[in-house]
Motif scaffolding. Structure first.
Motif, short mmCIF file in Angstrom:
data_model
loop_
_atom_site.label_atom_id
_atom_site.label_comp_id
_atom_site.label_asym_id
_atom_site.label_seq_id
_atom_site.Cartn_x
_atom_site.Cartn_y
_atom_site.Cartn_z
N PRO B 32 0.83 -1.21 0.00
CA PRO B 32 0.00 0.00 0.00
C PRO B 32 0.86 1.26 0.00
O PRO B 32 1.98 1.25 0.52
CB PRO B 32 -0.78 -0.12 1.31
CG PRO B 32 0.07 -0.96 2.19
CD PRO B 32 0.79 -1.91 1.29
N ALA B 36 -2.59 5.56 1.38
CA ALA B 36 -3.61 4.53 1.64
C ALA B 36 -3.44 3.98 3.05
O ALA B 36 -4.41 3.74 3.77
CB ALA B 36 -3.49 3.40 0.61
N THR B 37 -2.19 3.80 3.48
CA THR B 37 -1.93 3.28 4.82
C THR B 37 -2.46 4.25 5.88
O THR B 37 -3.19 3.85 6.80
CB THR B 37 -0.42 3.09 5.03
OG1 THR B 37 0.07 2.21 4.01
CG2 THR B 37 -0.10 2.52 6.39
N THR B 40 -6.33 4.49 5.83
CA THR B 40 -6.97 3.26 6.31
C THR B 40 -6.93 3.19 7.83
O THR B 40 -7.94 2.94 8.49
CB THR B 40 -6.28 2.01 5.72
OG1 THR B 40 -6.36 2.08 4.31
CG2 THR B 40 -6.94 0.73 6.20
N ARG B 44 -10.14 3.61 10.47
CA ARG B 44 -10.45 2.64 11.51
C ARG B 44 -10.51 3.32 12.88
O ARG B 44 -11.39 3.04 13.70
CB ARG B 44 -9.40 1.53 11.48
CG ARG B 44 -9.35 0.62 12.69
CD ARG B 44 -8.36 1.14 13.67
NE ARG B 44 -8.26 0.30 14.88
CZ ARG B 44 -7.72 0.72 15.99
NH1 ARG B 44 -7.25 1.95 16.08
NH2 ARG B 44 -7.64 -0.07 17.02
N ARG B 47 -13.62 5.52 13.31
CA ARG B 47 -14.78 4.66 13.57
C ARG B 47 -14.80 4.18 15.01
O ARG B 47 -15.84 4.15 15.66
CB ARG B 47 -14.72 3.42 12.68
CG ARG B 47 -15.35 3.65 11.36
CD ARG B 47 -15.50 2.32 10.65
NE ARG B 47 -15.83 2.60 9.27
CZ ARG B 47 -15.45 1.86 8.25
NH1 ARG B 47 -14.72 0.79 8.47
NH2 ARG B 47 -15.78 2.18 7.04
N ILE B 129 1.56 4.82 9.38
CA ILE B 129 0.63 4.39 10.43
C ILE B 129 0.48 5.52 11.45
O ILE B 129 -0.63 5.89 11.84
CB ILE B 129 1.17 3.12 11.14
CG1 ILE B 129 1.23 1.94 10.18
CG2 ILE B 129 0.34 2.78 12.37
CD1 ILE B 129 -0.10 1.34 9.83
#
Ligand code: ATP
Ligand code: MG
Lengths: 315, 286
Positions: B32, B36-37, B40, B44, B47, B129
């Motif tokens: 990725p 995108a990393t 994503t 998460r 959420r 990240i």
């Protein structure tokens, strides 16, 4: 040269945490396309080794190749080959099962559509499709473990790393997970798993490496290893401790090695090579002797007994 | 009697269903991207925030509690010259809400749960990240800011600097939130456990109290004044206050708007660079 290439090869791996040598010159080979079980007690270095293979930690010295690539010098290549399910199920309780898998699939490198498709396939493979859209906080322990296993699969890795995949599960859920792992392997994935249970290695593995204090102390097929502790154990519990000695003497000719005695429990375990036949002998001999018994049976050697046989002393 | 039967009892369901469509997962072609990393992991985490109402309450409640205590209990005793105390207080709380809420505990939990181990085993750019975490935590901090300001309006706070002032204040608050998110990430990664992280997240409180956030620096003892005057929080709360108040900030607050804003921008960038570097180094170390 071995007939199959090795997916993992470790040589003289060392990793020290302060005074503890978690890996003390570990040599290990895991053949490709097979299940290799690393069997060892608490603190043997299992997790440390899995973490080294997963490129999470750098050993102090030694060499480690994964899929032919150098895990220490080129970790990024190794990460494209592996899927890790660690000792704790690393799933997010607030997300649904599907969302968990889609997230990991995206991080393996799938685009949005491919990630959804991969999650769908894996969800039905691990039989969670009916619960896919429920938050994970409502899942049972076994379901979480399966989902965690699923998360390591959405990137279709060549090598699965499973650190104690069934620890903490009840016996039935454990057996269910064995089935799942077995079916995956039938598709050609290589698996490196750790366990504290001989039974589990026996059920799943083609190849077993027993480690203790950060070193490999025995390798072989489950059958070969069990043979070294006796293929089966005949276990006798006498009604009166005073008769332990006579039972030991009476049954000694049946054993491949000397009996192990647990005095407080009034229990004797004798390693034998043919469980059923020797049990029949034992029943006959004990019946003739008239010694009073609480229990008599045949069982597989425990990990403890394999250890005793391999190390020649209490671990 | 014990037996050696292999455990394949009939009640066991096998958890691999036979596939009729032959569908299998294929490996992705490439790892990725950093973007995108980051998105994503940020997605998460957001959420997770939204579905954990306790977290949303807790991350706003500290700031609101201090707001109410200072507005009604101490406020009457604090002299802020020509500026009404409520107009002095609310911009400051908005600027520093990143020190009340944020991701310290969340980061430590992701480390504890083994999620970071999984993420690090994937072919992702590891720094991305943390970037994703910073994005999500900035959002959480801004949630705290918005709640604080809304409550602030209810207790009498008003913007005097016009639309330009309000937009500038918002921009500054987002920047400070981003800077504080990196401080939170660093503390979370250093904590070692989520319980320790809980404690660590209070370690920044002196930074808030020894600043002009609640009381003017002039009211502090002379030995404390140089510290309070030159620390980042004073610059940040001063900048938001200045743009929100508008008018002659030299008379109102002792320095010009440019003086406060420039200092706060420099501090934010320094905090971001320092803690992003330290966090990334800690996170990518093997
Ligand atoms: N981060 C660490 N810091 C200090 N010591 C550690 C660390 N990780 C592991 N150890 C030590 O290294 C040794 C091996 O640990 P490891 O976790 O690899 O064992 P294990 O075989 O996985 O055990 P278990 O079955 O309990 O999971 C233990 O003595 C452990 O205490
Ligand atoms: Mg372990």
């Amino acid at each position: 040269m071995s007939s199959r290439p090795n997916i993992v090869e470790a040589s003289k791996l060392r990793k020290r945490y302060g005074k503890v040598e978690a890996l003390a010159g570990l040599d290990l080979e895991a053949p490709a396309g097979a299940v290799t079980a690393i069997l060892g007690p608490n603190g043997a270095g299992k997790t440390t080794f899995i973490k080294a293979v997963a490129t999470l930690l750098n050993p102090d010295s030694g060499t480690l190749t994964v899929g032919g690539g150098d895990a220490l010098a080129a970790p990024q290549l190794v990460r494209r080959m592996i899927g890790l399910a660690g000792q704790n199920a690393a799933v997010e309780p607030a997300l649904t099962g599907r969302e968990n898998l889609v997230m990991v699939a995206r991080l393996f490198g799938h685009n949005r559509a491919a990630a959804k498709a991969a999650a769908d396939i894996v969800l039905s493979d691990i039989n969670l499709i009916d619960d896919a859209d429920r938050p994970v906080k409502g899942y049972s322990g076994g379901m979480r473990r399966r989902l965690d296993l699923g998360a390591s699969l959405v990137g279709a890795p060549q090598l699965l790393l499973l650190d104690e995949p069934t620890t903490g599960l009840d016996p039935r859920t454990r057996i269910e997970l064995w089935h799942t792992i077995r079916a995956l392997v039938a598709r050609g994935t290589s698996v490196l798993l750790t366990t504290q249970y001989l039974e589990e290695a026996d059920q799943l593995a083609d190849h077993v490496v027993i480690i203790d204090h950060g070193r490999s102390i025995a390798t072989g097929t489950p059958t070969e290893l069990k043979a070294r502790a006796g293929r089966a154990m005949i276990e006798v519990r006498v009604a009166h401790a005073s008769e332990l000695a006579s039972v030991i003497q009476l049954l000694a000719p049946l054993g491949t090695e000397t009996a192990r005695v647990d005095e407080p429990a009034r229990r004797i375990a004798i390693p034998v090579d043919d469980g059923a036949a020797r049990l029949a002998d034992a029943v006959r001999m004990l019946a003739d002797s008239g010694i009073q018994l609480d229990d008599l049976g045949v069982r597989r050697p425990t990990l403890d007994e394999v250890f005793l046989a391999l190390t020649g002393g209490p671990k | 009697m014990t037996t050696t039967a292999t455990p394949t009892a009939p009640f066991v369901r096998t958890h691999i269903s036979p596939r009729t469509d032959g569908a299998t997962v294929t490996a992705p072609e490439s790892p990725p991207s950093a973007w995108a990393t980051a998105t994503t992991y940020a997605g998460r985490t957001v959420r997770q925030f939204i579905r954990t109402p306790q977290l949303l309450v807790v991350s706003a409640v500290t700031s609101v509690m201090f707001l109410l205590i200072f507005r009604y209990v101490f406020g009457g005793a604090i002299q802020t010259g020509p500026v009404r105390y409520v107009d002095f207080l609310i911009p400051a709380l908005a600027a520093v809400s990143g020190l009340f809420s944020g991701g310290v505990v969340g980061v430590a939990e992701d480390a504890d749960s083994g999620l970071f181990d999984r993420l690090k085993s994937l072919p992702v750019p590891r720094a991305a990240i943390l970037l994703g975490r910073s994005m999500a935590d900035t959002g959480l901090i801004m949630w705290g800011t918005v709640v604080t300001v809304v409550v602030g309006f209810a207790v009498g706070f008003r913007v005097h600097g016009g639309v330009v002032g309000a937009v500038a204040a918002l921009g500054l608050c987002v920047l400070f939130a981003a800077a504080f998110s990196w401080l939170g990430i660093f503390l979370g990664l250093s904590a070692g456990s989520s319980q320790a992280a809980q404690g660590l997240s209070f370690a920044v409180f002196p930074l808030i109290f020894v600043s002009s956030a609640y009381v003017p620096v002039q009211s502090m003892p002379s030995w404390l004044r140089p510290i309070a005057d030159n620390q980042p929080v004073t610059a940040m709360v001063g900048a938001v206050r200045a743009v929100v108040l508008g008018g002659d900030t030299v008379t109102l607050l002792g320095h010009s708007t440019t003086w406060f804003v420039t200092r706060s921008l420099i501090w934010s960038v320094v905090i971001m660079i320092v803690f992003a570097t330290l966090s990334t180094r800690r996170f990518t170390k093997r």
